[in-house]
Design an enzyme around this catalytic site. Structure first.
Site, short mmCIF file in Angstrom:
data_model
loop_
_atom_site.label_atom_id
_atom_site.label_comp_id
_atom_site.label_asym_id
_atom_site.label_seq_id
_atom_site.Cartn_x
_atom_site.Cartn_y
_atom_site.Cartn_z
N LYS A 54 11.55 -5.84 -0.68
CA LYS A 54 10.40 -6.59 0.01
C LYS A 54 10.40 -7.61 0.88
O LYS A 54 10.96 -8.41 0.55
CB LYS A 54 9.59 -6.88 -1.38
CG LYS A 54 7.89 -7.04 -1.19
CD LYS A 54 7.64 -6.88 -2.32
CE LYS A 54 5.98 -7.77 -2.49
NZ LYS A 54 5.23 -7.71 -3.69
N ASP A 101 -4.45 0.32 -4.94
CA ASP A 101 -3.09 0.41 -4.30
C ASP A 101 -1.92 -0.35 -5.12
O ASP A 101 -0.84 -0.22 -4.82
CB ASP A 101 -2.95 0.17 -2.80
CG ASP A 101 -3.51 -1.19 -2.61
OD1 ASP A 101 -4.75 -1.23 -3.04
OD2 ASP A 101 -2.73 -2.17 -1.89
N GLY A 103 5.71 -7.34 8.27
CA GLY A 103 6.46 -6.96 7.46
C GLY A 103 7.57 -7.66 6.76
O GLY A 103 8.49 -7.27 6.03
N ARG A 111 5.47 -3.83 4.33
CA ARG A 111 6.49 -4.82 4.00
C ARG A 111 7.68 -4.60 3.12
O ARG A 111 8.23 -5.25 2.46
CB ARG A 111 6.07 -6.18 3.89
CG ARG A 111 5.14 -6.03 2.66
CD ARG A 111 4.77 -7.79 2.34
NE ARG A 111 3.35 -7.53 1.34
CZ ARG A 111 3.02 -8.54 0.79
NH1 ARG A 111 3.57 -9.73 1.03
NH2 ARG A 111 1.85 -8.24 -0.11
N GLY A 148 0.00 1.78 2.63
CA GLY A 148 1.49 2.16 2.81
C GLY A 148 2.26 1.11 2.77
O GLY A 148 1.88 -0.15 2.81
P1 AMP Z 1 -1.13 -6.09 -0.90
O1 AMP Z 1 -2.42 -7.01 -0.48
O2 AMP Z 1 0.19 -6.91 -1.12
O3 AMP Z 1 -1.31 -5.13 -1.92
O4 AMP Z 1 -1.00 -5.50 0.33
C1 AMP Z 1 -2.05 -4.72 0.96
C2 AMP Z 1 -1.36 -3.96 2.16
O5 AMP Z 1 -0.96 -4.71 3.39
C3 AMP Z 1 -0.23 -3.14 1.68
O6 AMP Z 1 -0.26 -1.76 2.61
C4 AMP Z 1 0.95 -3.83 2.42
O7 AMP Z 1 2.00 -3.01 2.69
C5 AMP Z 1 0.34 -4.38 3.56
N1 AMP Z 1 0.95 -5.87 4.19
C6 AMP Z 1 0.80 -7.11 3.21
N2 AMP Z 1 1.34 -7.84 4.06
C7 AMP Z 1 1.93 -7.49 5.10
C8 AMP Z 1 3.04 -7.75 6.16
N3 AMP Z 1 3.28 -9.22 6.17
N4 AMP Z 1 3.31 -6.91 6.96
C9 AMP Z 1 2.88 -5.66 6.91
N5 AMP Z 1 2.03 -5.27 6.01
C10 AMP Z 1 1.81 -6.36 5.02
MG MG Z 2 -0.06 -4.14 -2.75
#
Ligand code: AMP
Ligand code: MG
Length: 487
Positions: A109, A248, A122, A89, A86
């Protein structure tokens, strides 16, 4: 400033998201704004002051009609299923319909924790935000389908990573944020009714012409596969390595999404990996087509309950669509390379010429981007650029001779052909060492190098005197380049 929001996801898909509010930044300051994109969206920003834009695009002020939500999704990360990811952030402010009728998501973002943040804060640091802005704008300028960047705002707050960094918020614009992982989430937790609801919504939003297909969900699979084949062919064509092709991070719109550890390859090597976390090379340059195939198989699985509900026999048809991906990708890839090489469609069998090229480039570690520009220079009777690229004179002479022969079989005027090749082969890409230097300067408050690089990559095909250094790879003795996830 008026946004004229029309929030279809919020209004039609209750239960598919969690409402939330952005965290208010202490001292928002506009780093970058994209007036060309704003105009394309039909936003009237001409009279807006930087301070107003900074408040709007950081979560400090909520525009009229926004209904901020964090979208639910799951995803296979490096091959392992995570049932709940989900928007951890990010917050979708809402959707706007551009003057030409196209619908876009406006998303913040890095605007603070949401219902899906788990242990994350986030937030986003200035480096990854400016990186995504720059690289997504470069991709757009090269004509690669992508999400876009509307604004980058420094929050005035610190974000703690391996050390503290200045925080920032990116405003991302996408034709939607529906991912393969969105389907996986509802297939895993809720079943057929939810998948059908999401599929129907996606079709209405992205592919209204298939709404009346005998089995619209099967037609959706077919469409998304076609878009993914086209997208990955474009990535390979510009030497782009996404770095984290988890399900995702696969948008069903066919846009490139989630610029975390992505980077462009300088010297060609089919197994190039930049991401520090991709230790197994799962998402290496040359593996991206196979991974896309694997991701589309996961998409098919998530859609099966819907496909089966309409017509149980269509499950076999879905399997056939997935099985046909390698062939479909190869057609897209060869069309891409034919364009890059100036070979006319249907002008003969180019498969061997195309396939052998990449072995040659790999063997001689040729700078991928420059190679295609150097080929065009050969057509203009100038061989110096090619000579400078090759480690030893005539290293690729046999391949170039074969290519030359194929060109001569076509009737095209060589000078016109050279121009046509230059119009599809970028000269300026975001070279890793330039990106790093620009981000380092930005982190200390000097945006000038980043702004300069942005202007360069926004016109990637037009050679401009004085910009030669932007077309050059990092020095051969530079340390290997590593990227980190934009978290
Ligand atoms: P990503 O690797 O950027 O595709 O992120 C994978 C998951 O980790 C997604 O659900 C993002 O929303 C969550 N996520 C990544 N960085 C953060 C953060 N700093 N705070 C909260 N959730 C994060
Ligand atoms: Mg992602």
């Amino acid at each position: 400033m008026d946004f004229a929001f029309d929030n279809s996801f919020h209004d039609q898909l209750e239960g598919f998201y969690a409402p939330g509010d952005p965290e208010k930044p202490s001292a928002p300051k506009l780093l970058a704004f994209n007036p060309i994109l704003a105009a394309r969206l039909g936003l009237c920003t001409q009279d807006a002051h930087a301070a107003e834009l900074a408040e709007l695009f950081s979560g400090k002020a909520m525009p009229n009609g926004a209904a901020p939500i964090a979208l639910a999704y799951a995803g296979h990360q490096f091959g392992h299923f995570s049932p709940q990811l989900g928007d951890g952030r990010a917050l979708l402010l809402g959707e706007i319909v551009a003057p030409d009728g196209a619908r876009f998501d406006i998303q913040l973002k890095g605007s603070g924790p949401t219902a899906f943040s788990r242990n994350g804060d986030g937030k986003a640091a200035i480096g990854p935000v400016l990186r995504e802005f720059l690289v997504s704008e470069a991709m757009a300028a090269m004509g690669v389908p992508t999400t876009r960047a509307l604004a980058a705002v420094a929050t005035g707050d610190r974000v703690q990573r391996e050390r503290a960094h200045p925080g920032a918020v990116l405003t991302r614009v996408a034709s939607s944020h529906i991912r393969v992982g969105t389907f996986q989430f509802f297939a895993a937790h809720f079943g057929a009714d939810h998948v059908i609801q999401l599929s129907d919504y996606s079709i209405k939003r992205h592919f209204p012409d298939i709404a009346d297909a005998a089995n619209p969900h099967l037609a959706l699979l077919d469409r998304v596969i076609g878009l993914q084949c086209a997208l990955i062919a474009r990535w390979l064509g510009v030497g782009f390595i996404h770095g984290v092709m988890n399900t995702d991070n696969v948008a069903i719109s066919g846009e490139t999404i989630d610029y975390g550890p992505c980077a462009f390859m300088d010297r060609f090597a089919v197994n190039t990996v930049f991401s520090s976390i991709d230790t197994g090379g799962r998402y290496a340059y040359g593996r991206q087509p196979q991974i896309m195939h694997w991701n589309m198989a996961r998409f098919a699985e998530a859609l099966l309950p819907a496909i089966h509900r309409v017509a149980p026999d269509d499950v076999e048809a879905a399997k056939a669509l997935v099985d046909a991906i390698p062939e479909r990708f190869r057609a897209a890839w060869h069309a891409e390379v034919r364009q890059k090489l100036g070979l006319a469609e249907g002008g003969g069998d180019d498969a061997e010429l195309i396939d052998s090229l990449f072995g040659e480039l790999d063997k001689h570690s040729v700078d991928f981007t420059s190679f295609f520009r150097a080929l065009a220079m050969l057509l203009r009777g100038e061989g110096a650029m090619m000579q400078a690229l090759l480690p030893i004179a005539d290293a690729m002479a046999p391949w170039i001779a074969d290519w030359w022969q194929r060109i001569e079989q076509g009737a095209a005027n060589p000078l016109e052909l050279a121009d046509a090749m230059d119009a599809v082969n970028p000269l300026y890409i975001p070279r890793n060492h330039r990106v790093e230097a620009a981000l380092e300067a930005a982190e200390t408050g000097d945006l000038a190098p980043w702004l300069e690089l942005l202007e360069v990559v926004r016109a990637p095909f037009d050679a401009r005197p004085g910009l030669e250094r932007f077309a050059e790879p990092a020095p051969a003795d530079a340390a290997p380049y590593t990227t980190f996830c934009g978290t």
